[in-house]
Design an enzyme around this catalytic site. Structure first.
Site, short mmCIF file in Angstrom:
data_model
loop_
_atom_site.label_atom_id
_atom_site.label_comp_id
_atom_site.label_asym_id
_atom_site.label_seq_id
_atom_site.Cartn_x
_atom_site.Cartn_y
_atom_site.Cartn_z
N GLU A 157 0.83 -1.21 0.00
CA GLU A 157 0.00 0.00 0.00
C GLU A 157 0.85 1.25 0.00
O GLU A 157 0.54 2.23 -0.67
CB GLU A 157 -0.93 -0.01 1.22
CG GLU A 157 -1.98 1.09 1.23
CD GLU A 157 -1.54 2.38 1.93
OE1 GLU A 157 -2.31 3.36 1.92
OE2 GLU A 157 -0.42 2.41 2.49
N HIS A 164 4.40 7.16 10.23
CA HIS A 164 5.61 7.17 9.39
C HIS A 164 6.83 7.59 10.20
O HIS A 164 7.66 8.37 9.77
CB HIS A 164 5.42 8.06 8.15
CG HIS A 164 4.54 7.44 7.12
ND1 HIS A 164 4.78 7.53 5.76
CD2 HIS A 164 3.40 6.72 7.23
CE1 HIS A 164 3.83 6.88 5.10
NE2 HIS A 164 2.98 6.40 5.99
#
Length: 361
Positions: A214, A325
């Protein structure tokens, strides 16, 4: 800290698993372990996305609930003569969160620990110290004295490099910190949805999916949705939390613990109005808290799912998460549990007639 319950053990195993884009096997094996007891059939597509099928009414519509297996990380590109590792990012990284962070290199001979390094500030000019270090100027130190020794350790170009961080339940036990919440929390939601439906009647066939790649382009969502050909799609992922210092309401206004986020718009999809209204109505009917959100700068698996075949009405439901992240992110357990409850209640009502109403909304 209280003793881990079954759900916390699942979340720990899912997030501790190593699985950057293109190398998701460890994460996939973990998801399969937990979802298989509640599925009638478990299989993969040809790229490695995990698909768990649970049949309620075999003639009913197909409902896809997809979280992605991969996490952001790095890949070895070369080893210099002194044994330092140079790398390529896999997925999106902000260079300011990378320096001095521990990583694991997955080699053919086993895992190797390293740390991301750069020139020390003590030898930089005053002007250079004011600027963030660029990713191209970073390297990984694995304690090797030469290229030959690094090769003897098993390191070679193409090896996956994974952020290292252990799952942690914080002092407020509802607050959970881990690497890879993006997006093992989506995989956990898919697992729990099938688990909650184990002894429930539902007028459809449900697919709990762990997609691959993804973070580098919604690739596994495209292939797995092609294999399933769903009638309704739910992408489940992390979303942006707006409850830390320095973030204004106009930038992000979601709070941890205030319920799952219903995504109105992102860079990959305008949410289907019929599905969105149906989910909002379901949440209000069952008094499940939720928040609206939008993400103009990112996409989710729904962006690929909704373009399958002649179109799949889709919606993304996310969990507000801090510090995505990076090596360590934080989310709230209540949001996870309420997302599961919301999707389960929705699935119970998704018969052929309701799907037709949604498509025509």
């Amino acid at each position: 800290m209280t003793k881990f319950d079954e759900t916390l053990m699942m979340l720990k195993e899912l997030t501790d698993a190593k699985g950057i884009s293109g190398h998701e096997k460890e994460a996939r094996d973990s998801m399969e372990k937990y979802i298989k007891p509640y599925a009638d059939e478990v299989f993969t597509d040809n790229l490695g996305s995990l698909i768990a099928k649970k049949t309620g009414d075999e003639n009913g519509p197909k409902i896809m609930v997809a979280g992605h297996l991969d996490e952001v990380g790095f890949m070895v590109t070369r080893i210099d003569k002194k044994g330092f590792i140079y790398f390529q990012t896999v997925g999106g990284w902000w260079n300011q969160v990378m320096l001095a962070q521990r990583v694991t290199i997955m080699t053919a001979k086993g895992d190797i620990t390293g740390v991301i390094g750069s020139k020390p500030p003590h030898i930089l000019s005053a002007e250079a110290r004011k600027k963030p270090v660029e990713i191209k100027d970073m390297f990984i130190d694995i304690g090797a004295s030469s290229k030959e020794e690094a090769s003897e350790f098993g390191v070679r170009p193409g090896d996956s490099i994974v952020p290292y961080f252990e799952f942690t339940q914080m002092k407020n036990e509802k607050m959970l910190m881990a690497k890879a919440w993006d997006n093992r929390i989506g995989c956990a939601i898919a697992i729990e949805v099938l688990k909650k439906l184990k002894d429930e009647q539902h007028p459809n066939v449900v697919y709990g999916v762990g997609t691959i790649q993804e973070e580098v382009g919604l690739r596994g969502a495209r292939t797995s949705a092609h294999a399933i050909k769903p009638d309704i799609g739910f992408g489940v992922d992390v979303g942006i939390a707006g409850d830390t210092p320095g973030i204004s309401d106009k930038e992000a206004d979601s709070n941890l613990g205030d319920g799952p986020q219903i995504i109105l718009y992102d860079a990959s999809m305008v949410s289907h109005k019929g599905v969105r209204d149906f989910i909002v109505d379901t949440a209000e009917e069952h008094q499940i808290p939720f928040q609206y959100s939008s993400m103009s700068g990112g996409g989710t698996d729904s962006g690929a799912i909704h373009l399958t075949a002649n179109g799949v009405p889709s919606l993304t439901i996310t969990i507000a998460t801090r510090y995505i992240h990076s090596h360590a992110a934080i989310l709230h357990r209540d949001d996870f549990e309420n997302a599961v409850k919301l999707i389960v209640e929705a699935i119970k009502k998704l018969d052929d007639q309701k799907v037709k109403e949604i498509i025509l909304a």
